[in-house]
Design an enzyme around this catalytic site. Structure first.
Site, PDB file in Angstrom:
ATOM      1  CD  GLU A  67      -2.938  -1.346   0.177  1.00  0.00           C
ATOM      2  OE1 GLU A  67      -3.115  -0.500  -0.815  1.00  0.00           O
ATOM      3  OE2 GLU A  67      -3.629  -2.328   0.100  1.00  0.00           O
TER       4      GLU A  67
ATOM      5  CG  HIS B 254      -4.571   0.297   5.518  1.00  0.00           C
ATOM      6  ND1 HIS B 254      -5.946   0.425   5.442  1.00  0.00           N
ATOM      7  CD2 HIS B 254      -4.466  -1.046   5.101  1.00  0.00           C
ATOM      8  CE1 HIS B 254      -6.574  -0.811   4.920  1.00  0.00           C
ATOM      9  NE2 HIS B 254      -5.324  -1.603   4.835  1.00  0.00           N
TER      10      HIS B 254
ATOM     11  CG  HIS C 202      -7.696  -4.835   7.923  1.00  0.00           C
ATOM     12  ND1 HIS C 202      -7.088  -6.149   7.450  1.00  0.00           N
ATOM     13  CD2 HIS C 202      -7.342  -3.950   7.012  1.00  0.00           C
ATOM     14  CE1 HIS C 202      -6.425  -5.774   6.235  1.00  0.00           C
ATOM     15  NE2 HIS C 202      -6.454  -4.338   5.824  1.00  0.00           N
TER      16      HIS C 202
ATOM     17  CD  GLU D  28     -14.472  13.789  23.884  1.00  0.00           C
ATOM     18  OE1 GLU D  28     -13.374  13.662  23.785  1.00  0.00           O
ATOM     19  OE2 GLU D  28     -15.009  14.738  24.325  1.00  0.00           O
TER      20      GLU D  28
HETATM   21  O1  2HA Z   1      -0.821  -4.760   4.185  1.00  0.00           O
HETATM   22  O2  2HA Z   1      -3.665  -4.473   4.709  1.00  0.00           O
HETATM   23  O3  2HA Z   1      -4.305  -3.548   2.332  1.00  0.00           O
HETATM   24  C1  2HA Z   1      -1.880  -5.449   4.021  1.00  0.00           C
HETATM   25  C2  2HA Z   1      -3.140  -4.704   3.961  1.00  0.00           C
HETATM   26  C3  2HA Z   1      -3.604  -4.405   2.514  1.00  0.00           C
HETATM   27 ZN    ZN Z   2      -5.680  -3.625   4.174  1.00  0.00          ZN
END
Ligand code: 2HA
Ligand code: ZN
Length: 272
Positions: free
Chosen positions: A116, A139, A141, A169
């Site tokens: 990424e 980034h 998840h 908040e």
């Molecule tokens: O690096 O999260 O979007 C692994 C990821 C790709």
């Molecule tokens: Zn990802």
């Protein structure tokens, strides 16, 4: 030369990735972080004339020529960073051509930076134009945020409004709101361009059915942005199917933002 493993920026990467893994946000090789460093700071730990190898980035990052970043490695697991930072992290400098990364440390097993990297570097370029103190792109998840993208409209205004309504908040932490992208193929320049475009307006960008990006001036601020969205998304996922007796009304969101003297996305409220 000081020991690089004791450098505050390496320590921060180790602690943050471990923390995110334990929150359940970064399964397997999920997630990536890039952190722009001060050249003088890195020079205390590394010989900046010693380029271990060069790696093409596949896109033009002219604005970042000479800038140094510590970046998580592709295919690497957040859970492993704290135990072997030199394999799972790398320190790269954007070379004079703008399209090559010079490896100064790390990726010890012959690895390379996250797939990424386009979204990261393009987001850095955009955010630096908005704020010279910008440093970190993250980034991840986060579970509830991702769950919410399954059942909520993927629209900047609607998504931000729902999150703002979840807890008082939120509008204080991200008065600039949240950008939302539809599902897209990840790891390429196209999603990088789309993310960076959203970063012109927002420090938070949700990738529908994938995860979230955050940008900030340091690790705490960036993590805190994402953590606050995730908390609100957890609330949303626990109450979305229940009758709602109370909510934070738009006049109240405005009152909080005004009380803190914040510039917020007034167009995201339904005030007349
Ligand atoms: O690096 O999260 O979007 C692994 C990821 C790709
Ligand atoms: Zn990802």
């Amino acid at each position: 030369m000081k020991d690089i493993l004791t450098a505050p920026f390496v320590q921060e990467m180790m602690k943050t990735t471990a923390n995110m893994y334990r929150l359940g946000w970064d399964e397997r090789n999920g997630g990536n972080i890039s952190y722009m460093l001060e050249t003088e700071e890195v020079a205390e730990y590394l010989d900046l004339d010693n380029v271990i190898r060069t790696i093409p980035t596949g896109f033009d990052a002219t604005d970042l020529i000479g800038k140094i970043f510590i970046v998580t490695g592709t295919g690497k697991y957040f859970k492993n960073v704290e135990f072997d930072p030199e394999t799972n992290l790398g320190i790269i400098r954007i070379a004079k051509d703008g399209t090559t990364a010079e490896l100064l440390w790390g990726y010890k097993d012959g690895g390379r930076f996250t797939s990424e990297l386009p979204a990261h570097l393009m987001s850095h370029m955009t955010r630096l134009k908005k704020d010279p103190n910008h440093r970190v792109v993250m980034h991840t998840h986060p579970t509830a945020t991702l769950a919410m993208t399954h059942i909520h409209e993927l629209d900047d205004k609607k998504f931000t409004h729902t999150i703002w309504e979840m807890c008082t908040e939120c509008i204080v932490v991200f008065p600039d709101g949240i950008g939302v992208l539809p599902w897209m193929v990840c790891g390429n320049n196209e999603i990088g361009i789309a993310t960076a475009k959203k970063m012109e307006e927002y420090r938070l960008v949700v990738w529908g059915l994938h995860g979230i990006y955050g940008a900030g001036k340091d690790m705490d601020e960036t993590f805190g942005l994402i953590e606050t969205v995730e908390k609100a998304a957890q609330l949303y996922m626990s109450i979305a199917h229940l009758p709602h007796l109370n909510t934070i009304r738009d006049e109240e969101l405005k009152a909080v933002a005004d009380a803190f003297g914040l510039e917020y996305r007034k167009d995201f409220l339904k005030l007349n």
